[in-house]
Motif scaffolding. Structure first.
Motif, short mmCIF file in Angstrom:
data_model
loop_
_atom_site.label_atom_id
_atom_site.label_comp_id
_atom_site.label_asym_id
_atom_site.label_seq_id
_atom_site.Cartn_x
_atom_site.Cartn_y
_atom_site.Cartn_z
N ALA A 52 0.83 -1.21 0.00
CA ALA A 52 0.00 0.00 0.00
C ALA A 52 0.86 1.26 0.00
CB ALA A 52 -0.93 -0.01 1.21
N MET A 53 1.91 1.27 0.80
CA MET A 53 2.77 2.45 0.86
C MET A 53 3.54 2.65 -0.46
SD MET A 53 2.25 4.00 3.72
CE MET A 53 0.53 3.55 3.43
N ILE A 54 3.93 1.57 -1.10
CA ILE A 54 4.58 1.69 -2.41
C ILE A 54 3.60 2.30 -3.42
CG2 ILE A 54 5.47 0.38 -4.38
CD1 ILE A 54 6.74 -1.54 -2.39
N ALA A 55 2.36 1.82 -3.40
CA ALA A 55 1.36 2.33 -4.34
C ALA A 55 1.11 3.81 -4.12
CB ALA A 55 0.06 1.54 -4.18
N VAL A 56 1.02 4.23 -2.86
CA VAL A 56 0.76 5.64 -2.56
C VAL A 56 1.99 6.49 -2.88
CG1 VAL A 56 0.29 7.28 -0.71
CG2 VAL A 56 -0.97 5.13 -0.83
N GLY A 57 3.17 5.98 -2.54
CA GLY A 57 4.37 6.76 -2.74
C GLY A 57 4.70 6.99 -4.21
N ILE A 58 4.56 5.95 -5.04
CA ILE A 58 4.86 6.08 -6.46
C ILE A 58 3.68 6.70 -7.21
CG2 ILE A 58 5.42 4.81 -8.56
CD1 ILE A 58 6.89 2.80 -6.85
N ASP A 59 2.50 6.20 -6.93
CA ASP A 59 1.22 6.73 -7.42
C ASP A 59 1.04 6.60 -8.93
OD1 ASP A 59 -1.31 7.99 -7.11
OD2 ASP A 59 -0.43 9.83 -7.88
N ASP A 60 1.87 7.22 -9.72
CA ASP A 60 1.65 7.28 -11.17
C ASP A 60 2.79 6.57 -11.90
OD1 ASP A 60 0.71 7.83 -13.65
OD2 ASP A 60 1.28 9.95 -13.66
N TYR A 80 1.68 -4.47 -11.02
CA TYR A 80 2.60 -5.60 -11.05
C TYR A 80 3.61 -5.51 -9.91
CZ TYR A 80 0.83 -6.46 -15.77
OH TYR A 80 0.02 -6.73 -16.85
N LEU A 81 4.13 -4.31 -9.69
CA LEU A 81 5.11 -4.13 -8.61
C LEU A 81 4.46 -4.37 -7.25
CD1 LEU A 81 7.84 -3.23 -7.50
CD2 LEU A 81 7.05 -0.85 -7.69
N VAL A 82 3.32 -3.74 -7.02
CA VAL A 82 2.65 -3.87 -5.73
C VAL A 82 2.24 -5.31 -5.48
CG1 VAL A 82 0.62 -3.19 -4.40
CG2 VAL A 82 1.86 -1.48 -5.74
N GLY A 83 1.63 -5.95 -6.48
CA GLY A 83 1.20 -7.33 -6.33
C GLY A 83 2.37 -8.27 -6.09
N ALA A 84 3.47 -8.05 -6.83
CA ALA A 84 4.64 -8.92 -6.66
C ALA A 84 5.24 -8.78 -5.27
CB ALA A 84 5.69 -8.59 -7.73
N VAL A 85 5.29 -7.56 -4.75
CA VAL A 85 5.82 -7.34 -3.40
C VAL A 85 4.95 -8.07 -2.37
CG1 VAL A 85 6.15 -5.60 -1.60
CG2 VAL A 85 6.99 -5.18 -3.91
N ILE A 86 3.65 -7.94 -2.49
CA ILE A 86 2.75 -8.58 -1.52
C ILE A 86 2.84 -10.10 -1.63
CG2 ILE A 86 0.35 -8.86 -0.81
CD1 ILE A 86 -0.16 -6.01 -1.73
N VAL A 87 2.82 -10.63 -2.85
CA VAL A 87 2.90 -12.08 -3.03
C VAL A 87 4.25 -12.60 -2.53
CG1 VAL A 87 2.99 -13.94 -4.73
CG2 VAL A 87 1.25 -12.16 -4.92
N LEU A 89 -4.60 -11.52 -1.77
CA LEU A 89 -4.76 -10.10 -2.10
C LEU A 89 -3.71 -9.67 -3.13
CD1 LEU A 89 -6.12 -7.40 -1.60
CD2 LEU A 89 -4.58 -7.05 0.35
N GLY A 90 -2.46 -10.10 -2.93
CA GLY A 90 -1.42 -9.75 -3.90
C GLY A 90 -1.69 -10.33 -5.27
N LEU A 91 -2.15 -11.58 -5.32
CA LEU A 91 -2.50 -12.19 -6.61
C LEU A 91 -3.66 -11.45 -7.27
CD1 LEU A 91 -2.24 -15.99 -5.71
CD2 LEU A 91 -0.71 -14.70 -7.22
N ALA A 92 -4.61 -10.98 -6.47
CA ALA A 92 -5.73 -10.23 -7.04
C ALA A 92 -5.25 -8.92 -7.67
CB ALA A 92 -6.76 -9.94 -5.94
N VAL A 93 -4.30 -8.25 -7.02
CA VAL A 93 -3.74 -7.01 -7.58
C VAL A 93 -3.04 -7.30 -8.91
CG1 VAL A 93 -2.08 -5.16 -7.22
CG2 VAL A 93 -3.53 -5.91 -5.33
#
Length: 340
Positions: free
Chosen positions: A96-104, A110-117, A138-142
């Motif tokens: 979540a923090m990666i998604a918010v920090g990078i945003d665009d 792919y990055l967020v899901g891979a980190v979570i998985v 949740l990561g696989l869903a992303v």
């Protein structure tokens, strides 16, 4: 006269008490993470550094708790509990923090899901507990949502996607549910836990999608039927009532829901837990009436009648089989024993 000893309520065992404490602490830190993720870019899209840093601290608190337990706690049960729940929540917090920090960024999912998985896999190898299964799903869903989005944006006209969004989402939901369930049954020690979690989510999403499509179709139809102003004649011209542009999507959603019901009943028949029967029942009993409303069924008695006749027929079959199995039967063979 001797008074009986005072009876006090049983005191919870230490592991159970510790488990509640861990759950509360994890819930509070996870709440801080999700709230920070929501508000870090809420106002104008710019990063609110203070809110974001507080979310990062909460994430580090979750991961730090899991790491400290892994290194310091001796009791196996308490160590596993302290690693699993804060660790899984912390892994999701990192995403979540990666998604918010990078945003665009293209392909951010792919990055967020891979980190979570990846974090969930590592955690599950250390402590094979359900929380890491949940975070992994949740990561696989992303990852899956990003993949589906990229595939359709690259290969289909966006206008066509808008008209068939319900159809695409329904089919994608069936594929995700079946694949994750079968993989979990094959490779995870928790077996059907992941399947039941994904199945419950599929029921909720199916109902939510049908409600959303029904509401959007109703609003679109109402505005389309209001007509328009003809500047040549200076009169307001009423237009014909528009058709429900999502009718096909709703039918596909209903068919996909029926396929999932059949899939879950097959799993229950093949030895799965009763939870599969529960989510199959919930899917049928909730999705069908919502879809009928979304479709604007002119003859609801037909839907009720079909369900009624089918239910009575299947119920009669079950009853007749039970009566046949419960009729006069030969006594069971005696247990083998040694002849004296």
């Amino acid at each position: 006269m001797t008074q009986p000893p005072t009876q006090f309520p049983p005191v919870p065992s230490a592991p159970r008490t510790e488990g509640v404490i861990v759950a509360l602490g994890t819930a509070l830190l996870a709440t801080a993470v999700t709230t920070a993720a929501l508000w870090s870019r809420w106002d104008d899209g710019d990063l609110d550094v203070l809110v974001f840093l507080l979310g990062v601290v909460a994430t580090l608190g979750l991961l730090g708790t899991a790491g400290a337990a892994w290194r310091l706690v001796a009791d196996p049960e308490q160590r596993s509990n302290l690693i699993a729940w804060p660790g899984a929540a912390g892994v999701v917090g990192v995403g979540a923090m990666i998604a918010v920090g990078i945003d665009d960024m293209n392909g951010l999912g792919y990055l967020v899901g891979a980190v979570i998985v990846g974090g969930s896999v590592v955690g599950h190898l250390v402590v094979p507990r359900p929380p890491f299964v949940l975070s992994g799903i949740l990561g696989l869903a992303v990852l899956y949502l990003q993949l589906v989005s990229d595939l359709f944006e690259a290969g289909i006209d966006l206008d066509q996607v808008d008209d068939n969004v319900g159809m695409i989402m329904a089919i994608a939901l069936v594929i995700f549910t079946v694949v994750i369930t079968m993989l979990a049954r094959r490779f995870l020690p928790s077996a059907d836990f992941a399947g039941l979690v994904v199945g419950t989510g599929a029921v909720v999403l199916s109902v939510v999608m049908s409600v959303g499509l029904g509401v959007y179709a109703a609003i679109s139809t109402a505005f389309a039927g209001m007509g328009e102003w003809d500047e040549e004649t200076g009169e307001y011209v009423e237009s014909a009532t528009a058709d429900n542009v999502y009718e096909n999507d709703l039918w596909v959603l209903l068919i996909c829901g029926a396929l999932l019901v059949a899939f879950w009943l097959w799993l229950a028949w093949s030895g799965g837990p009763d939870g599969y029967r529960v989510i199959a029942l919930a899917q049928a009993a909730l999705l069908v009436p919502v879809v009928t409303v979304a479709l604007g069924a002119d003859q609801p008695a037909i839907w009720v009648g079909v369900s009624l006749v089918g239910g009575l027929a299947v119920g009669g079959l079950a009853l007749s089989r039970a009566l046949g199995l419960g009729g006069p039967m030969a006594p069971p063979p005696a247990a083998p024993h040694d002849t004296p």
